[in-house]
Write an enzyme that holds these catalytic residues in place. Structure first.
Site, PDB file in Angstrom:
ATOM      1  N   ASP A   8      47.372  40.357  45.505  1.00  0.00           N
ATOM      2  CA  ASP A   8      47.121  39.010  45.026  1.00  0.00           C
ATOM      3  C   ASP A   8      47.711  38.946  43.614  1.00  0.00           C
ATOM      4  OD1 ASP A   8      46.001  36.425  44.690  1.00  0.00           O
ATOM      5  OD2 ASP A   8      44.200  37.285  43.814  1.00  0.00           O
ATOM      6  N   ASP A  10      46.696  36.125  40.905  1.00  0.00           N
ATOM      7  CA  ASP A  10      45.704  35.654  39.938  1.00  0.00           C
ATOM      8  C   ASP A  10      44.464  36.540  39.956  1.00  0.00           C
ATOM      9  OD1 ASP A  10      46.770  32.936  38.941  1.00  0.00           O
ATOM     10  OD2 ASP A  10      47.068  32.846  41.106  1.00  0.00           O
ATOM     11  N   LYS A 140      43.273  30.707  51.277  1.00  0.00           N
ATOM     12  CA  LYS A 140      42.225  31.695  51.435  1.00  0.00           C
ATOM     13  C   LYS A 140      40.871  30.969  51.424  1.00  0.00           C
ATOM     14  CE  LYS A 140      45.117  34.846  48.731  1.00  0.00           C
ATOM     15  NZ  LYS A 140      45.246  35.639  47.494  1.00  0.00           N
ATOM     16  N   ASP A 165      40.852  40.167  44.043  1.00  0.00           N
ATOM     17  CA  ASP A 165      39.792  40.098  43.037  1.00  0.00           C
ATOM     18  C   ASP A 165      38.656  39.163  43.422  1.00  0.00           C
ATOM     19  OD1 ASP A 165      40.285  37.375  40.953  1.00  0.00           O
ATOM     20  OD2 ASP A 165      41.673  37.863  42.571  1.00  0.00           O
TER      21      ASP A 165
END
Length: 217
Positions: A8, A10, A140, A165
């Protein structure tokens, strides 16, 4: 043994979630909307179209979803032009992992922000496949973006390790059948089900080593 590692962006490579929150909070306040206690958690992982519709609809912003998307992304682009908030050491971690496995990037950021972040961190050429949820049917926690990146890399999703995260990101990668390494942000802890869906939870991206990935494979 994993065949590929998919990151990912961010919250994993760039510490952009606080910037997104600041920009979108200010935008909602400036345009007649009302930020809710669960808004940030809901936004994490949404595609551009999804969060723009959410701000315009549920939060009561007096702009169309198209205007919301264009104006918020424009402000984020200005922020990135001034400084991309790279997480300390994340670029080195990515390069070390790239020495052993093909890499993909599965991000909820708009394509232009992904490009800006990778350019600023000199990571553009490290990833064999890069995709924004702007280009998938669903953001997502749906698995679409992870499945699409695995397909572009030519690898079985079940043979991929994903690095995430957020709770929605973990759910997305797990739904794609991937082994998930979670590196939660201190300000946005994982929900219990996301902890359960993770093969390992690390304190920081610096703890992600090729050995960690090998042990999962």
């Amino acid at each position: 043994m994993a065949d590929a590692v998919i990151f990912d962006l961010d919250g994993v490579i760039v510490d952009s979630e606080p910037v997104w929150e600041e920009v979108r909070r200010a935008y909602v306040a400036a345009h007649g909307g009302t930020w809710q206690p669960d808004t940030q958690r809901r936004l994490m992982g949404m595609s551009t179209g999804e969060w723009a519709a959410y701000l315009s609809g549920e939060l009561g912003v007096d702009r169309t979803a198209e205007q919301v998307a264009a104006e918020v992304v424009e402000e984020m682009t200005r922020r990135y032009a001034a400084r991309v908030p790279l997480i300390d050491g994340a670029d080195d971690v990515v390069r070390r992992v790239a020495g052993r496995w093909p890499l993909g990037l599965a991000s909820s950021s708009p394509t232009r922000l992904i490009a800006a972040a990778l350019h600023a961190t000199d990571l553009t050429d490290v990833f064999g496949a890069t995709l924004s949820t702007e280009e998938t049917a669903r953001g997502k926690p749906a698995p679409d973006v992870y499945l699409a990146v695995a397909e572009r890399l030519g690898v079985d999703p079940a043979r991929c390790v994903a690095v995430e995260d957020s709770s929605n990101g973990v759910r997305s990668a797990a739904a794609a059948g991937m082994t998930v390494v979670a590196v939660p942000h201190g300000s946005y802890p994982l929900d219990p089900d996301a902890v359960q869906a993770s093969a390992v939870v690390l304190d920081s991206i610096g703890d992600l080593t090729p050995e960690t990935v090998e042990q999962l494979g």
